[in-house]
Write a protein that holds these residues in place. Structure first.
Motif, PDB file in Angstrom:
ATOM      1  N   UNK A 179       0.830  -1.208   0.000  1.00 46.57           N
ATOM      2  CA  UNK A 179       0.000   0.000   0.000  1.00 46.57           C
ATOM      3  C   UNK A 179       0.864   1.257   0.000  1.00 46.57           C
ATOM      4  N   UNK A 180       1.903   1.269   0.827  1.00 47.92           N
ATOM      5  CA  UNK A 180       2.762   2.446   0.929  1.00 47.92           C
ATOM      6  C   UNK A 180       3.563   2.675  -0.346  1.00 47.92           C
ATOM      7  N   UNK A 181       3.928   1.610  -1.020  1.00 54.50           N
ATOM      8  CA  UNK A 181       4.636   1.766  -2.288  1.00 54.50           C
ATOM      9  C   UNK A 181       3.770   2.486  -3.317  1.00 54.50           C
ATOM     10  N   UNK A 182       2.468   2.325  -3.201  1.00 48.25           N
ATOM     11  CA  UNK A 182       1.544   3.053  -4.077  1.00 48.25           C
ATOM     12  C   UNK A 182       1.337   4.491  -3.592  1.00 48.25           C
ATOM     13  N   UNK A 183       1.165   4.656  -2.275  1.00 47.41           N
ATOM     14  CA  UNK A 183       0.811   5.964  -1.735  1.00 47.41           C
ATOM     15  C   UNK A 183       1.959   6.971  -1.750  1.00 47.41           C
ATOM     16  N   UNK A 184       3.143   6.531  -1.358  1.00 45.75           N
ATOM     17  CA  UNK A 184       4.251   7.467  -1.146  1.00 45.75           C
ATOM     18  C   UNK A 184       4.582   8.286  -2.388  1.00 45.75           C
ATOM     19  N   UNK A 185       4.738   7.686  -3.580  1.00 45.96           N
ATOM     20  CA  UNK A 185       5.032   8.515  -4.753  1.00 45.96           C
ATOM     21  C   UNK A 185       3.949   9.547  -5.040  1.00 45.96           C
ATOM     22  N   UNK A 186       2.711   9.210  -4.725  1.00 45.37           N
ATOM     23  CA  UNK A 186       1.622  10.155  -4.945  1.00 45.37           C
ATOM     24  C   UNK A 186       1.628  11.278  -3.911  1.00 45.37           C
TER      25      UNK A 186
END
Length: 286
Positions: free
Chosen positions: A230-237
């Motif tokens: 989940x964090x791999x998706x959220x952090x770049x955004x």
């Protein structure tokens, strides 16, 4: 020549950053008169100079002087001078606490407006443009000095790619309340509680025996895998939207066993991914 302008909120960690940069081999000058900045940089660019890394600290004292500072720096850029801006920041609550503890007076407080909160608000307004244009923004609200040193080393010594998102992984206990500054809250009370194991009761998630017990349940590893994904998706955004701080709060009942164990593991995973963001770890209720 690598030239760094260090500025930011009063109490945000500028002086500490300057000391750390000096330890890293930077020639540091703090509070140089504004009108001497261009002359100073001109001298540093003369042939045969032995100085290759410079950090210049810039403070906010009055509206007029900082407006002049911005004008000078803008002129230097127009003349082809290359420099980076490091902005040191912290939350208003943390800044107030630091001023109370140090018994210092905020530089923008006046007899008419003596409250620290007023000085901080005025300073944020003065600095909002320079913060927006800064190359690096480091929020020190939850950073230990050693963690700040690690971030500065990554940027100014190892020259790693870096963005200004600072992630704080925080463990807590629900019985003490959810952290007010949490952005993401995860409840790990679905895991068996080591508190009810006599030999583990008075230990914490920093002890190997507790860690082994918590991680012995497959659900713990599955939770961490899914959270990391989940964090791999959220952090770049979050980075794309210009977010400077992300607090990931992991809670259990008392904040001493399960949450601490999983916060430690998540922190380790994030640090090992060669990420371009900063990561810190704290345990609120341990």
């Amino acid at each position: 020549m690598r030239f760094v302008i260090v500025t930011g909120m009063s109490g945000g960690g500028k002086s500490t950053a300057m000391r750390l940069l000096e330890d890293m081999g930077y020639y540091c000058v703090d509070n140089l008169p504004v009108l001497l900045i261009d002359k100073f940089m001109e001298l540093l660019t003369t042939p045969n100079t032995e100085i290759s890394k410079v950090a210049l600290g810039v403070d906010v004292r009055t509206d007029q002087s900082f407006a002049l500072t911005e004008k000078v720096l803008h002129g230097l850029r127009q003349n082809g001078m290359v420099f980076e801006v490091l902005f040191m920041d912290a939350s208003d609550a943390v800044l107030v606490k630091r001023y109370k503890e140090s018994r210092r007076i905020h530089p923008l407080c006046t007899a008419q407006r003596p409250r620290i909160e007023d000085g901080i608000a005025r300073e944020r307004e003065i600095l909002k443009q320079v913060k927006k244009e800064a190359d690096y923004v480091i929020d020190t609200s939850k950073l230990l000095t050693r963690e700040l040193k690690q971030e500065l080393d990554r940027i100014f010594v190892q020259n790693e790619e870096y963005n200004s998102l600072m992630i704080n992984v925080l463990s807590f206990g629900f019985k003490h309340g959810i952290p007010a500054d949490a952005d993401l809250v995860f409840d790990v009370r679905f895991l068996p509680n080591p508190f009810y194991i006599d030999e583990l009761k008075y230990m914490t998630g920093n002890d190997r025996a507790v860690q082994e017990y918590v991680m012995s349940f497959p659900e713990a590893g599955t939770f961490l895998d899914k959270l990391t994904d989940l964090l791999e998706f959220l952090i770049p955004n979050y980075v794309k939207e210009g977010k400077y701080q992300l607090v990931i709060a992991i809670g259990c009942t008392g904040g001493r066993h399960r949450s601490v164990t999983l916060a430690n593991e998540l922190y380790r995973r994030l640090r090992n991914r060669e990420a371009t963001y900063g990561v810190s770890l704290s345990h609120r209720d341990i």
